[in-house]
Scaffold this motif. Structure first.
Motif, PDB file in Angstrom:
ATOM      1  N   GLN A 152      26.253 -59.077 104.200  1.00  0.00           N
ATOM      2  CA  GLN A 152      27.418 -59.959 104.320  1.00  0.00           C
ATOM      3  C   GLN A 152      28.398 -59.681 103.170  1.00  0.00           C
ATOM      4  O   GLN A 152      27.954 -59.295 102.102  1.00  0.00           O
ATOM      5  CB  GLN A 152      26.996 -61.424 104.217  1.00  0.00           C
ATOM      6  CG  GLN A 152      26.081 -61.859 105.302  1.00  0.00           C
ATOM      7  CD  GLN A 152      25.441 -63.180 104.918  1.00  0.00           C
ATOM      8  OE1 GLN A 152      25.275 -63.497 103.754  1.00  0.00           O
ATOM      9  NE2 GLN A 152      25.070 -63.945 105.917  1.00  0.00           N
ATOM     10  N   SER A 181      25.683 -65.619 102.046  1.00  0.00           N
ATOM     11  CA  SER A 181      24.513 -66.483 101.867  1.00  0.00           C
ATOM     12  C   SER A 181      24.047 -66.427 100.415  1.00  0.00           C
ATOM     13  O   SER A 181      24.414 -65.528  99.652  1.00  0.00           O
ATOM     14  CB  SER A 181      23.385 -66.023 102.779  1.00  0.00           C
ATOM     15  OG  SER A 181      22.903 -64.776 102.319  1.00  0.00           O
ATOM     16  N   ARG A 182      23.197 -67.382 100.077  1.00  0.00           N
ATOM     17  CA  ARG A 182      22.622 -67.434  98.743  1.00  0.00           C
ATOM     18  C   ARG A 182      21.842 -66.159  98.432  1.00  0.00           C
ATOM     19  O   ARG A 182      21.918 -65.613  97.327  1.00  0.00           O
ATOM     20  CB  ARG A 182      21.688 -68.649  98.704  1.00  0.00           C
ATOM     21  CG  ARG A 182      21.441 -69.191  97.347  1.00  0.00           C
ATOM     22  CD  ARG A 182      20.498 -70.382  97.459  1.00  0.00           C
ATOM     23  NE  ARG A 182      19.804 -70.475  96.187  1.00  0.00           N
ATOM     24  CZ  ARG A 182      19.777 -71.572  95.448  1.00  0.00           C
ATOM     25  NH1 ARG A 182      20.374 -72.667  95.857  1.00  0.00           N
ATOM     26  NH2 ARG A 182      19.149 -71.571  94.295  1.00  0.00           N
TER      27      ARG A 182
END
Ligand code: HEC
Ligand code: HEC
Length: 486
Positions: free
Chosen positions: A261, A241-242
């Motif tokens: 992640q 994710s960002r």
């Protein structure tokens, strides 16, 4: 050897504020947490300027088969453990190999052979210039892949250039490497939008993007390399994710958050841990003699034993513990337990060391660092230590319910402590990151002999553990000498 007068003064101070008959005696080797340890390495070469010698001149390739054929040979067992340390993936999924070879081949200045520009060490056995510590792992469909092995983080070079197993590789730019492996390839796909990514993450890989823009053949080579992954890869490219990209871009070398992640587990709290050295992990007998119940591994001290640490690594990394029962992990645990901190080639002056030993006791350091190799006999609350407290909620998650969050599983006996351990204090002379989050660069900063970085952002904070900062300069310098002497 002459005893410096000030050491005597420190001794007298110690006697004045504690009961001298009960407290540790700096002159009694029996009270010395850093007394010399037995060498149990069976003659393996774990520290040397000769990398081929550290890799046991090729003997690792057959070590575990050799050990199985000679089950009572301890040397072969340790050699098998060493082979696992360097070359075993434990079936944990990693990164498609073509991405790594593409990076090595096309970015000599930003990546370099063996990822040397990112603080890794080239594997002399690799025909493609891959680093040590990225062993072959489960394939993505038809595509070869590598996994993160122990040696990526726990093998490094000492300040004098020697290679050392168990050294914390504080040069390793783990976060940046992940961005190169995950974000850079995703941007090479036609139509990809850089604005969809975290700006710091983009900045961290910008030099590689510039090179790609100047050399279209590099982009074409990547697409060719990735094609099998896209068409028959049996698994998508790893994505983050960002927000995670942002964290990857923000860690100093030698530091990271594990439970994030693309691992399938995310505890929902951002913490920063520096890589620990694996030297002188105490065995059960030493712990028992010191009256300590568990090995207190990990920065929060919640991992009960080396076996549990290894089992958690396999399990949480996506391996199958059914394939890796205790007896199969045991050679690696025994090998790690045999690692010792190397001494500095030029030891600090003996008089300073003796004085530092006395200060260590008198200033109360030994009260928290009095166990084997300076480990404490319990964990400490952040109110006691004052260092960055983000790691208090490590594994617990945002709900603060005391149970492992985000699908994390613990091994029997492991706990969430909400506290921080006092680490072993050996091999410090070879370290370039200090405190659990690696926020400090030197013992001088720790003892306030040099200014600390002005950082207070959560998880990155450089404050706390100011013990000893109020001592006279000369005492603090003696402490540094003492801490650098073992
Ligand atoms: C990607 C980097 C990385 C890899 C790969 C890695 N480690 Fe670590 N290791 C760390 C970090 C960071 C810590 C500190 C973690 C914490 O407690 O927050 C650590 C801590 C440890 C500790 C605890 C040491 C102590 O004194 O508390 C042990 C033991 C350990 N690692 C063993 C291993 C072994 C064995 C392997 C291979 C199976 C391995 N590690 C793979 C980064 C890594
Ligand atoms: C109240 C207990 C306590 C006292 C007193 C104490 N320490 Fe610590 N020490 C700790 C804890 C806990 C940590 C880990 C803190 C962290 O990283 O957040 C630590 C960390 C350290 C480290 C950093 C090690 C590393 O791997 O980064 C050094 C060096 C150290 N202590 C030396 C000393 C010295 C020298 C003294 C005396 C002047 C001292 N300590 C006093 C508990 C204590």
């Amino acid at each position: 050897m002459q005893r410096p007068a000030l050491a005597l003064a420190a001794l007298l101070a110690a006697a004045a504020c504690t009961d001298a008959t009960e407290g540790p005696d700096p002159t009694d080797p029996g009270d010395d947490p850093f007394a010399a340890q037995a060498d149990t390495s069976e003659g393996l070469t774990n520290v040397s300027a000769d990398l081929d010698a550290v890799l046991e001149h090729g003997a690792l390739a057959t070590a575990c088969a050799d050990a199985a054929a000679h089950p009572t040979d301890r040397r072969l067992r340790l050699l098998c453990g060493k082979a696992m340390f360097f070359d075993e993936s434990f079936g944990t999924p990693g990164i498609p190999r073509p991405i790594l070879t593409w990076l090595v081949q096309h970015f000599p200045e930003q990546v370099g052979p063996g990822f040397a520009q990112l603080g890794m060490i080239a594997d002399p056995r690799s025909p493609d210039g891959l680093p040590l510590g990225l062993p072959a792992g489960p394939r993505f469909g038809s595509v070869d892949a590598v996994s993160f092995g122990c040696a990526s983080c726990h093998f490094g070079r000492l300040p004098d250039g020697r290679y050392a197993v168990g050294a914390a590789n504080h040069a390793y730019a783990y976060g940046r490497m992940n961005l190169m492996m995950v974000v850079l390839p995703s941007l090479a796909i036609p139509g990809a939008d850089p604005a969809a990514h975290d700006p710091d993450a983009i900045a961290a890989i910008q030099p590689l993007r510039d090179r790609m823009a100047a050399h279209p053949e590099i982009q074409n080579a990547l697409i060719t390399a990735l094609l099998p992954l896209i068409t028959g890869g049996g698994g998508a490219m790893p994505m983050v994710s960002r927000e995670s990209e942002h964290w990857y871009a923000s860690w100093r070398s030698g530091t990271m958050d594990f439970f994030i992640q693309p691992l399938p587990f995310d505890d929902g709290v951002h913490t920063v841990s520096k890589i620990s050295p694996l030297w002188a992990v105490p065995d059960d007998a030493e712990l028992a003699a010191a009256g300590i119940d568990t090995a207190m591994l990990g920065w929060t001290g919640g991992t009960a034993s080396l076996h549990n640490f290894l089992a958690a690594f396999v399990d949480l990394g996506g391996g199958d513990l059914g394939q890796w029962p205790r007896e199969r992990l045991a050679p690696l645990a025994e090998y790690i337990a045999s690692l010792r901190a190397p001494l500095a080639p030029t030891p600090p002056p003996a008089a300073d060391v003796a004085r530092g030993r006395a200060v260590f006791v008198a200033a109360g350091c030994q009260a928290c660092h009095g166990g084997p190799r300076g480990m404490g006999d319990r964990t400490y609350g952040f109110d006691e230590i004052g260092t960055d407290a983000a790691i208090e909620w490590w594994a617990d998650g945002a709900d603060h319910d005391g149970a492992p969050a985000g699908g994390l599983r613990f091994q029997p006996g492991d706990t969430i402590t909400h506290a921080i351990k006092s680490p072993r204090l050996v091999g410090l002379w070879a370290m370039t990151r200090f405190l659990h989050n690696g926020a400090l660069d030197s013992l001088d900063q720790l003892l306030c002999l040099a200014p600390r970085p002005d950082v207070a952002a959560p998880a990155f904070g450089a404050g706390g553990h100011t013990f000893g900062c109020d001592l006279p300069d000369a005492d603090r310098r003696a402490l540094v000498a003492y801490l650098n002497a073992h």
